[in-house]
Design a protein around this motif. Sequence first.
Motif, PDB file in Angstrom:
ATOM      1  N   THR A 163       0.823  -1.216   0.000  1.00 37.41           N
ATOM      2  CA  THR A 163       0.000   0.000   0.000  1.00 37.41           C
ATOM      3  C   THR A 163       0.860   1.271   0.000  1.00 37.41           C
ATOM      4  O   THR A 163       0.368   2.353  -0.317  1.00 37.41           O
ATOM      5  CB  THR A 163      -0.875   0.061   1.265  1.00 37.41           C
ATOM      6  N   GLY A 164       2.117   1.139   0.429  1.00 34.64           N
ATOM      7  CA  GLY A 164       2.984   2.310   0.557  1.00 34.64           C
ATOM      8  C   GLY A 164       2.911   2.933   1.954  1.00 34.64           C
ATOM      9  O   GLY A 164       3.634   3.879   2.256  1.00 34.64           O
ATOM     10  N   THR A 166       3.867   1.782   4.891  1.00 30.80           N
ATOM     11  CA  THR A 166       5.079   1.626   5.712  1.00 30.80           C
ATOM     12  C   THR A 166       6.112   2.687   5.333  1.00 30.80           C
ATOM     13  O   THR A 166       6.733   3.307   6.208  1.00 30.80           O
ATOM     14  CB  THR A 166       5.671   0.204   5.542  1.00 30.80           C
TER      15      THR A 166
END
Length: 216
Positions: A163-164, A166
Amino acid sequence: MITLALSKGRIFDETLPLLKAAGIEVLENPDTSRKLILTTNQPGVRVLLVRATDVPTYVEHGGADLGVTGKDTLIEHGGQGLYQPLDLQIAQCRVSVAVRADFDYASAIRQGSRLKVATKYTAIAREFFASKGVHVDLIKLYGSMELAPLTGLADAIVDLVSTGNTLKANHLIEVERIMDISSRLVVNQAALKLKRAAIRPLLDAFSRAIAASETP
Ligand code: AMP
């Protein structure tokens, strides 16, 4: 007896519906059981829980007949001795390059700077930067790669991104997308010959389930 090697987490969870389509139900929950060999409703099928990076090794050496493993893990392993009949299209993500938001990656590349890159995926990173003609010092890490640019250990990381979230939580930005990743079924080549009658129907059921999930 057919033995299937899986790793806990996304791969285990997303393989369950495929197994179900083949009439196989795992009878124990890996989150609550400490068992590493799980029984199924089929007396001739069992599931082995191993570390994600060990799945290709178990299958290569016949500790398991089949396994499910990410393309990332397969590339790092080399894939020797493994038959790879199916892209299961599960656990999808990508391998990307990320840097601190205040690091000017584009101009570092333009100027031909030598980059320090921390990653678990040294084979993928080496090949990618070599193909771009960028000189890198690779630093092998086994986890928490996001920390490397934040602590000055590295200029960039090569890691899995889904999902981006992190990256965002650690003030990192994705600057290059190296490849898309999904999980593959891998089969021991000797087992495919010796246990063909048991393995073939499983491959066919998985193929049908993947085709069905692709149809809108
Ligand atoms: P995200 O925050 O959704 O971008 O997920 C990134 C984190 O989850 C990173 O630490 C990745 O190593 C891990 N990750 C994402 N996708 C996968 C996957 N398919 N398999 C294993 N780890 C993953």
